[in-house]
Design a protein around this motif. Sequence first.
Motif, PDB file in Angstrom:
ATOM      1  N   ALA A 102      28.251 -12.394 110.456  1.00  0.00           N
ATOM      2  CA  ALA A 102      27.294 -13.193 109.563  1.00  0.00           C
ATOM      3  C   ALA A 102      27.729 -14.471 109.376  1.00  0.00           C
ATOM      4  CB  ALA A 102      27.014 -12.103 108.208  1.00  0.00           C
ATOM      5  N   ALA A 103      28.884 -14.709 108.957  1.00  0.00           N
ATOM      6  CA  ALA A 103      29.334 -16.048 108.499  1.00  0.00           C
ATOM      7  C   ALA A 103      29.203 -16.763 109.894  1.00  0.00           C
ATOM      8  CB  ALA A 103      30.789 -16.129 108.038  1.00  0.00           C
ATOM      9  N   ILE A 104      29.520 -16.532 110.810  1.00  0.00           N
ATOM     10  CA  ILE A 104      29.125 -17.099 112.075  1.00  0.00           C
ATOM     11  C   ILE A 104      27.667 -17.769 112.572  1.00  0.00           C
ATOM     12  CG2 ILE A 104      29.384 -17.308 114.680  1.00  0.00           C
ATOM     13  CD1 ILE A 104      32.104 -15.561 114.305  1.00  0.00           C
ATOM     14  N   VAL A 157      19.303 -16.041 107.234  1.00  0.00           N
ATOM     15  CA  VAL A 157      20.496 -15.751 107.604  1.00  0.00           C
ATOM     16  C   VAL A 157      21.602 -16.166 106.565  1.00  0.00           C
ATOM     17  CG1 VAL A 157      19.938 -15.926 110.135  1.00  0.00           C
ATOM     18  CG2 VAL A 157      20.934 -17.928 108.998  1.00  0.00           C
ATOM     19  N   ALA A 158      21.134 -16.996 105.582  1.00  0.00           N
ATOM     20  CA  ALA A 158      21.990 -17.275 104.587  1.00  0.00           C
ATOM     21  C   ALA A 158      21.964 -16.166 103.419  1.00  0.00           C
ATOM     22  CB  ALA A 158      21.615 -18.386 103.810  1.00  0.00           C
ATOM     23  N   ASP A 159      20.804 -15.232 103.454  1.00  0.00           N
ATOM     24  CA  ASP A 159      20.576 -14.213 102.645  1.00  0.00           C
ATOM     25  C   ASP A 159      21.272 -12.969 103.519  1.00  0.00           C
ATOM     26  OD1 ASP A 159      19.083 -15.461 100.723  1.00  0.00           O
ATOM     27  OD2 ASP A 159      17.215 -14.727 101.503  1.00  0.00           O
ATOM     28  N   LEU A 160      21.277 -12.693 104.701  1.00  0.00           N
ATOM     29  CA  LEU A 160      22.144 -11.880 105.348  1.00  0.00           C
ATOM     30  C   LEU A 160      23.510 -12.340 105.083  1.00  0.00           C
ATOM     31  CD1 LEU A 160      22.567  -9.551 107.440  1.00  0.00           C
ATOM     32  CD2 LEU A 160      22.082 -11.364 109.381  1.00  0.00           C
ATOM     33  N   ASN A 161      24.111 -13.356 105.257  1.00  0.00           N
ATOM     34  CA  ASN A 161      25.377 -13.678 105.023  1.00  0.00           C
ATOM     35  C   ASN A 161      25.953 -13.287 103.568  1.00  0.00           C
ATOM     36  OD1 ASN A 161      27.894 -14.600 105.655  1.00  0.00           O
ATOM     37  ND2 ASN A 161      27.431 -16.663 105.174  1.00  0.00           N
ATOM     38  N   LYS A 162      25.022 -13.639 102.642  1.00  0.00           N
ATOM     39  CA  LYS A 162      25.350 -13.176 101.291  1.00  0.00           C
ATOM     40  C   LYS A 162      25.656 -11.583 101.224  1.00  0.00           C
ATOM     41  CE  LYS A 162      22.914 -16.587  98.929  1.00  0.00           C
ATOM     42  NZ  LYS A 162      21.732 -16.781  98.037  1.00  0.00           N
ATOM     43  N   ALA A 163      24.643 -10.880 101.632  1.00  0.00           N
ATOM     44  CA  ALA A 163      24.899  -9.389 101.769  1.00  0.00           C
ATOM     45  C   ALA A 163      25.915  -8.955 102.555  1.00  0.00           C
ATOM     46  CB  ALA A 163      23.574  -8.877 102.408  1.00  0.00           C
ATOM     47  N   ASP A 183      22.937  -1.371 102.828  1.00  0.00           N
ATOM     48  CA  ASP A 183      21.499  -1.399 102.638  1.00  0.00           C
ATOM     49  C   ASP A 183      20.865  -2.776 102.499  1.00  0.00           C
ATOM     50  OD1 ASP A 183      20.982   1.373 102.663  1.00  0.00           O
ATOM     51  OD2 ASP A 183      21.232   1.777 100.128  1.00  0.00           O
ATOM     52  N   ASN A 184      21.607  -3.735 101.621  1.00  0.00           N
ATOM     53  CA  ASN A 184      21.199  -5.068 101.634  1.00  0.00           C
ATOM     54  C   ASN A 184      21.503  -5.733 102.901  1.00  0.00           C
ATOM     55  OD1 ASN A 184      19.770  -6.876 100.196  1.00  0.00           O
ATOM     56  ND2 ASN A 184      21.483  -7.724  99.074  1.00  0.00           N
ATOM     57  N   ILE A 185      22.292  -5.273 103.740  1.00  0.00           N
ATOM     58  CA  ILE A 185      22.446  -6.003 105.071  1.00  0.00           C
ATOM     59  C   ILE A 185      21.610  -5.535 105.925  1.00  0.00           C
ATOM     60  CG2 ILE A 185      23.906  -5.530 107.022  1.00  0.00           C
ATOM     61  CD1 ILE A 185      26.274  -5.496 105.051  1.00  0.00           C
ATOM     62  N   LYS A 186      20.806  -4.408 105.831  1.00  0.00           N
ATOM     63  CA  LYS A 186      19.948  -3.912 106.729  1.00  0.00           C
ATOM     64  C   LYS A 186      18.524  -4.758 106.242  1.00  0.00           C
ATOM     65  CE  LYS A 186      21.786   0.703 107.785  1.00  0.00           C
ATOM     66  NZ  LYS A 186      21.506   2.171 107.478  1.00  0.00           N
ATOM     67  N   LYS A 187      18.397  -4.669 104.969  1.00  0.00           N
ATOM     68  CA  LYS A 187      16.907  -5.314 104.801  1.00  0.00           C
ATOM     69  C   LYS A 187      17.097  -6.737 105.146  1.00  0.00           C
ATOM     70  CE  LYS A 187      15.703  -6.203 100.327  1.00  0.00           C
ATOM     71  NZ  LYS A 187      16.090  -5.978  99.004  1.00  0.00           N
ATOM     72  N   THR A 188      18.207  -7.544 104.786  1.00  0.00           N
ATOM     73  CA  THR A 188      18.151  -8.915 105.063  1.00  0.00           C
ATOM     74  C   THR A 188      18.356  -9.190 106.616  1.00  0.00           C
ATOM     75  OG1 THR A 188      20.598  -9.011 104.712  1.00  0.00           O
ATOM     76  CG2 THR A 188      18.918  -9.566 102.949  1.00  0.00           C
ATOM     77  N   PHE A 189      18.885  -8.298 107.452  1.00  0.00           N
ATOM     78  CA  PHE A 189      18.723  -8.346 108.816  1.00  0.00           C
ATOM     79  C   PHE A 189      17.514  -8.197 109.255  1.00  0.00           C
ATOM     80  CE2 PHE A 189      18.752  -6.595 113.138  1.00  0.00           C
ATOM     81  CZ  PHE A 189      19.669  -7.436 113.713  1.00  0.00           C
TER      82      PHE A 189
END
Length: 148
Positions: free
Chosen positions: A67-69, A112-118, A125-131
């Motif tokens: 996610a950071a990449i 993708v910044a939100d995804l990285n935070k998650a 669950d939050n990763i799935k949502k933000t993905f």
Amino acid sequence: MKLSKIVLSAAALLTINGSAFAQFQNAEKAVEYRQSVFTVMSNHFGRIGAVVKGEAPFNKDELAKNAAIVAMLSNLPWQAFGPGTEGGKAKPEVWSDNAKFKSASEKMQLAVADLNKAAQSGDLDNIKKTFGAAGQACKACHDDFKKK
Ligand code: ASC
């Protein structure tokens, strides 16, 4: 050709190059650069997708690295869509409707910044949502600005 004309032409060329291609030697190099970034971004986004879909095990550290990449790479392609770099898979609308393209690109970067935070927090669950939201942002921009 008179010397004064040659000097003027050279100056005009330099001006065009300076503004149009920034740090790229030519349009082809800009296309190659942005496509390369998207290729690597898609690869790492896809690795997260495999976890989200249950096709790969959830390793928190691996997912956080991916996610950071993606988040870091999401900042890079836009400098390679400057004036005079039309081509590749980009539709002409990238340049004719550039404000909309910029807005779509910014939505993707935020998503993708939100995804990285998650991902850094490791909350699946939050990763799935933000993905899901990030994938939507990719797709929305492709629908309008990427050739099929
Ligand atoms: C990817 C990839 C894309 C996006 C998009 C999401 O992994 O290569 O272009 O996700 O398909 O809808």
